[in-house]
Design a protein around this motif. Structure first.
Motif, PDB file in Angstrom:
ATOM      1  N   MET B 173      11.599  -8.497   8.220  1.00  0.00           N
ATOM      2  CA  MET B 173      11.227  -9.535   8.523  1.00  0.00           C
ATOM      3  C   MET B 173      10.474  -8.485   9.937  1.00  0.00           C
ATOM      4  SD  MET B 173      11.695 -12.690   8.386  1.00  0.00           S
ATOM      5  CE  MET B 173      12.608 -13.725  10.116  1.00  0.00           C
ATOM      6  N   LYS B 174      11.476  -7.415  10.337  1.00  0.00           N
ATOM      7  CA  LYS B 174      11.400  -6.711  11.395  1.00  0.00           C
ATOM      8  C   LYS B 174       9.881  -6.481  11.859  1.00  0.00           C
ATOM      9  CE  LYS B 174      12.533  -3.304  14.889  1.00  0.00           C
ATOM     10  NZ  LYS B 174      11.836  -1.832  14.858  1.00  0.00           N
ATOM     11  N   THR B 175       9.582  -5.613  10.736  1.00  0.00           N
ATOM     12  CA  THR B 175       8.710  -5.132  10.656  1.00  0.00           C
ATOM     13  C   THR B 175       6.853  -6.509  10.245  1.00  0.00           C
ATOM     14  OG1 THR B 175       9.005  -3.288   9.236  1.00  0.00           O
ATOM     15  CG2 THR B 175       6.416  -3.398   9.007  1.00  0.00           C
ATOM     16  N   GLU B 176       7.092  -7.392   9.732  1.00  0.00           N
ATOM     17  CA  GLU B 176       6.552  -8.311   9.885  1.00  0.00           C
ATOM     18  C   GLU B 176       6.382  -8.749  11.407  1.00  0.00           C
ATOM     19  OE1 GLU B 176       6.457 -11.320   7.089  1.00  0.00           O
ATOM     20  OE2 GLU B 176       5.544 -12.609   8.404  1.00  0.00           O
ATOM     21  N   GLU B 177       6.919  -8.457  12.003  1.00  0.00           N
ATOM     22  CA  GLU B 177       6.926  -9.443  13.440  1.00  0.00           C
ATOM     23  C   GLU B 177       6.337  -8.553  14.152  1.00  0.00           C
ATOM     24  OE1 GLU B 177      10.830  -9.749  15.036  1.00  0.00           O
ATOM     25  OE2 GLU B 177      11.199 -12.104  13.651  1.00  0.00           O
ATOM     26  N   THR B 178       6.319  -6.581  14.056  1.00  0.00           N
ATOM     27  CA  THR B 178       6.218  -5.697  14.584  1.00  0.00           C
ATOM     28  C   THR B 178       4.881  -5.621  14.549  1.00  0.00           C
ATOM     29  OG1 THR B 178       7.975  -4.829  13.911  1.00  0.00           O
ATOM     30  CG2 THR B 178       6.237  -3.519  15.605  1.00  0.00           C
ATOM     31  N   LEU B 179       3.888  -5.617  13.363  1.00  0.00           N
ATOM     32  CA  LEU B 179       2.785  -5.708  12.348  1.00  0.00           C
ATOM     33  C   LEU B 179       2.433  -6.443  13.073  1.00  0.00           C
ATOM     34  CD1 LEU B 179       2.879  -4.633   8.977  1.00  0.00           C
ATOM     35  CD2 LEU B 179       1.532  -3.416  11.004  1.00  0.00           C
ATOM     36  N   LEU B 180       2.875  -7.621  13.703  1.00  0.00           N
ATOM     37  CA  LEU B 180       1.757  -9.247  14.007  1.00  0.00           C
ATOM     38  C   LEU B 180       1.333  -8.758  15.202  1.00  0.00           C
ATOM     39  CD1 LEU B 180       1.135 -11.865  12.639  1.00  0.00           C
ATOM     40  CD2 LEU B 180       3.075 -13.241  13.913  1.00  0.00           C
ATOM     41  N   GLU B 181       2.748  -8.625  17.065  1.00  0.00           N
ATOM     42  CA  GLU B 181       2.470  -8.638  17.403  1.00  0.00           C
ATOM     43  C   GLU B 181       1.392  -7.119  18.014  1.00  0.00           C
ATOM     44  OE1 GLU B 181       2.968  -9.434  20.795  1.00  0.00           O
ATOM     45  OE2 GLU B 181       3.767 -10.324  19.316  1.00  0.00           O
ATOM     46  N   LEU B 182       1.328  -6.146  17.921  1.00  0.00           N
ATOM     47  CA  LEU B 182       0.020  -5.128  17.082  1.00  0.00           C
ATOM     48  C   LEU B 182      -0.466  -5.739  17.246  1.00  0.00           C
ATOM     49  CD1 LEU B 182       2.065  -2.070  15.310  1.00  0.00           C
ATOM     50  CD2 LEU B 182       1.296  -2.876  17.817  1.00  0.00           C
ATOM     51  N   LEU B 183      -1.331  -6.345  15.906  1.00  0.00           N
ATOM     52  CA  LEU B 183      -2.467  -7.555  15.616  1.00  0.00           C
ATOM     53  C   LEU B 183      -2.765  -8.038  17.010  1.00  0.00           C
ATOM     54  CD1 LEU B 183      -1.747  -8.338  12.253  1.00  0.00           C
ATOM     55  CD2 LEU B 183      -3.085  -6.536  12.941  1.00  0.00           C
ATOM     56  N   LYS B 184      -1.791  -9.060  16.978  1.00  0.00           N
ATOM     57  CA  LYS B 184      -2.000  -9.856  18.141  1.00  0.00           C
ATOM     58  C   LYS B 184      -2.841  -8.610  19.496  1.00  0.00           C
ATOM     59  CE  LYS B 184       0.555 -13.736  17.370  1.00  0.00           C
ATOM     60  NZ  LYS B 184       2.426 -14.311  17.017  1.00  0.00           N
ATOM     61  N   GLN B 185      -2.253  -7.999  20.242  1.00  0.00           N
ATOM     62  CA  GLN B 185      -2.472  -7.214  21.187  1.00  0.00           C
ATOM     63  C   GLN B 185      -3.617  -6.690  20.615  1.00  0.00           C
ATOM     64  OE1 GLN B 185      -0.148  -3.378  21.370  1.00  0.00           O
ATOM     65  NE2 GLN B 185       1.467  -4.424  21.910  1.00  0.00           N
ATOM     66  N   GLN B 186      -4.738  -6.262  19.557  1.00  0.00           N
ATOM     67  CA  GLN B 186      -5.962  -6.017  19.163  1.00  0.00           C
ATOM     68  C   GLN B 186      -6.523  -7.327  19.821  1.00  0.00           C
ATOM     69  OE1 GLN B 186      -6.909  -2.889  18.130  1.00  0.00           O
ATOM     70  NE2 GLN B 186      -4.922  -2.050  18.831  1.00  0.00           N
ATOM     71  N   ALA B 187      -6.019  -7.947  19.186  1.00  0.00           N
ATOM     72  CA  ALA B 187      -7.018  -8.883  19.137  1.00  0.00           C
ATOM     73  C   ALA B 187      -6.988  -9.193  20.548  1.00  0.00           C
ATOM     74  CB  ALA B 187      -6.344 -10.268  18.616  1.00  0.00           C
ATOM     75  N   SER B 188      -6.241  -9.336  21.793  1.00  0.00           N
ATOM     76  CA  SER B 188      -6.493 -10.006  23.009  1.00  0.00           C
ATOM     77  C   SER B 188      -6.922  -8.694  23.497  1.00  0.00           C
ATOM     78  CB  SER B 188      -5.416  -9.442  23.541  1.00  0.00           C
ATOM     79  OG  SER B 188      -4.715  -8.296  23.839  1.00  0.00           O
TER      80      SER B 188
END
Lengths: 421, 259
Positions: B173-188
């Motif tokens: 779960m933690k990796t999923e959250e971290t990765l998602l956060e990173l993906l959102k950063q890229q999108a921003s």
């Protein structure tokens, strides 16, 4: 009999190159291709032999490369055009090409007046047959082959590790794979020359295994495989010079195989022996901890910390019996944790301290597993039993902080905090 | 979101294998600067679609354009992250080697690695918190760590578009959250992220743009428009026991103010 120096030069270079080829094949899981290609050498050489009845070195090479390339093409063709898996395809091509080679060999035996020794040499490998004027060709071929492998270093990451990513970045995966096949198809002739066509794959595998077992990166795998290939080939040459009447090929492969086996047994990462030793040591230290914890249980029951307990009582209290009671009790005595009095045993103050700590750890782990991880209380005992031996002091400390106000474990037994009990 | 200039424009795409097409007449667009999900049931053709997009599989018909160009013209700007199972983790390489592959794609097989390349690799590894593991052999990584390394490689490639095939399968779960956060950063930062994802439950929360796929395109758009019970029934066959729960969750999501 001593071998002349030019033979050792040839052995070193060919051994190096063979090790390199073996390593690249190994990381692609395609070592068996080397076996198929080396077995195919015979057909080409024997064919040229029958055609011209007398053979020069360049002609021989041409024949050999023609037949290994034919084998390589056959492999690719069958694999691309049929649903057969690679192992089946390799089996078919190996049997087919080697059968042709053996048939040609049988025919040539019936023709009088030609030099047949050459062919028999090729079958099992005989380094003393290498002539001084052949050595430069061998050295140059080995260097060129090694250079090609080095130049495509990054490519092997894509073909071997992640071909899909490679394809998305337009890395020519299929072409690289064909080049690898081509390198081995032409290079295997050299290997076969010193080890014989039947055993050539041994000179690919043994050095590659050593290289792979002792390194974690591709470049070190390649370097080490090449070096061990050179060393193994030269060693084999030296041994064969000492033993009269034996072909060098099998001796080279035998010594390579032996060293390869030792590698598997003793390598630091994957070695079976070290692994086994570590396991036994762990079992013995676990046994000592279990005895101390059982002793604590007995004392807890009697309520008297200077109570002398019998071996029987100890055995009854222990859920995870140690490998040997007598030896481990002796070890604990030497460490000053227990004392013998008559045929009974006593915990020393240090022993009591340690037993208490182990019991505390066990019960806190049970608490942690049942209350925080939410595992059923009936199950936590055996989990805690295996965890308690591998907990680091740091984790232990965190556990104390986390559960410092707990007085009883899930089975209602008291947690022996310092100062209590 | 600039709808007029889609990053990806798929038109009438039909593709599959020798046994016949898996996806039929698929058309959709993905706008710039979003984290988009391609969602659908097993066998819906999600991975097939992705493979056609990155040129591994030739389509029977139809086109895929990125920034209005062919894939072969812009592939260096596109980072593809394969499924973990598709690669050989026994290969003799360290974490660092794998991430460096992201730089190699700009250099070809022979150009030298510069200081700047090394710096980019270090930053990528620090971003996914794997710098301390840079010398670890890849065979000794956990599933979550493997995924982080893969994402670091994609970062090191410095692309404008990320394509990820099931990045959250088999990670904690933690990796999923971290990765998602990173993906959102890229999108921003204006980059576009496309994720193939099988979990309909988390899709609504993870993605700002959805392609709901079941061999055909069922619906495309923002999640609150796509994930209607009618669409989900069409994609999943309507017998999904979790449907009721999901629509509850969705309606609560819709009541929230927009992101």
């Amino acid at each position: 009999m001593d071998l002349p120096i030019h033979i050792f030069v040839a052995l070193a270079f060919i051994g190096w190159f063979s090790g390199l080829m073996g390593a690249v094949l190994l990381v692609h899981h395609r070592v068996l291709i080397g076996d198929v290609l080396s077995h195919s050498v015979l057909a080409g050489v024997a064919f040229v032999f029958l055609l011209f009845l007398e053979v020069s070195f360049p002609l021989l090479i041409a024949g050999a490369i023609a037949s290994t390339l034919l084998a390589a093409l056959l492999i690719e063709f069958i694999k691309n055009r049929t649903p057969l898996k690679e192992d089946v395809v390799l089996g078919i091509v190996l049997a087919f090409m080697f059968a042709i080679g053996i048939a040609f060999l049988a025919v040539s035996q019936k023709i009088p007046s030609i030099e047949k020794a050459m062919l028999n040499t090729l079958l099992l490998g005989e380094v003393s047959a290498i002539l001084p004027n052949e050595v430069p060709y061998m050295v140059i071929a080995s260097i060129v082959g090694s250079l090609v492998i080095w130049l495509l270093y990054k490519g092997w990451f894509f073909t071997g590790f992640d071909p899909v990513f490679g394809q998305t970045q337009q890395v020519p995966i299929n072409r690289l794979r064909k080049i690898l096949l081509f390198i081995v198809a032409s290079g295997i002739l050299l290997t076969a020359y010193i080890s014989g066509v039947v055993l050539a794959v041994g000179l690919l595998i043994a050095p590659a295994l050593i290289g792979r077992f002792f390194s974690t990166r591709l470049y070190s795998t390649l370097l080490l495989s090449g070096l061990s290939g050179a060393v193994l080939a030269v060693l084999g040459g030296i041994v064969s010079a000492k033993v009269e009447g034996l072909s060098t090929g099998p001796l080279i492969i035998f010594s390579a195989g032996l060293i390869g086996l030792l590698t598997i047994l003793f390598s630091p990462h994957y070695g079976i022996v070290l692994h086994r030793i570590r396991y036994v040591l762990f079992k013995w230290s676990r046994g000592q901890e279990n005895i101390l914890r059982a002793a604590y249980k007995v004392l807890e029951r009697t309520g008297n910390t200077s109570y002398a307990f019998s071996l029987e009582e100890l055995k009854q209290a222990c859920d995870d019996p140690p490998p040997s009671w007598t030896i481990l009790l002796k070890v604990l005595e030497m460490k000053g944790f227990v004392k013998q009095s008559g045929n009974k045993w006593l915990l020393t103050p240090q022993g009591l301290e340690k037993a208490k700590r182990l019991t505390r750890l066990h019960r806190l782990l049970e608490l942690y597993l049942s209350e925080i991880v939410k595992i059923a209380p009936e199950k936590v005992h055996s989990y805690a039993e295996s965890l308690e031996h591998i907990i680091t002091p740091e984790v232990e400390q965190r556990l104390y902080e986390l559960l410092r106000d707990k007085q009883y474990d899930p089975h209602k037994k008291p947690v022996p905090w310092n100062g209590s009990g | 979101m600039n709808q007029k200039n889609p990053v990806i424009k798929v038109t009438n795409l039909t593709a599959g294998y020798d046994t016949g097409p898996v996806i039929w007449g698929v058309s959709f667009e993905i706008p710039e600067g979003v984290v988009a999900g391609i969602v659908g049931p097993n066998g819906a053709g999600k991975s097939t679609l992705l493979k056609v997009m990155v040129g591994i599989l030739k389509p029977h018909s139809g086109t895929v354009l990125f920034w209005n160009k062919e894939y072969s013209e812009v592939y260096k700007r596109i980072a593809y992250v394969p499924q973990k199972e598709e690669v050989d983790w026994t290969f003799p390489a360290t974490v660092y080697d794998v991430v460096m592959m992201g730089r190699w794609v700009h250099k070809g097989l022979w150009k030298r690695i510069t200081k700047q390349d090394k710096e980019i690799v270090r930053q990528a590894l620090e971003t996914v918190e794997m710098w301390d593991y840079r010398n670890r052999q890849i065979s000794k990584l956990s599933g979550g760590q493997q995924q982080r390394v893969f994402f670091a490689r994609a970062l090191a490639q410095d692309p404008d578009l990320f394509l990820l095939d099931e990045p959250f399968a088999g990670v904690d779960m933690k990796t999923e959250e971290t990765l998602l956060e990173l993906l959102k950063q890229q999108a921003s930062k204006g980059k576009t992220v496309v994720v193939v994802h099988h979990n309909l439950f988390t899709a609504a929360e993870h993605f700002q743009w959805l392609v709901l796929l079941n061999m055909h395109v069922v619906s495309v758009g923002p999640p609150e428009e796509v994930l209607t019970s009618e669409n989900i029934e069409r994609a999943y066959g309507g017998h999904l026991p979790v449907l009721a729960k999901l629509s509850q969750r969705l309606s609560s999501l819709r009541e929230k103010p927009t992101r």
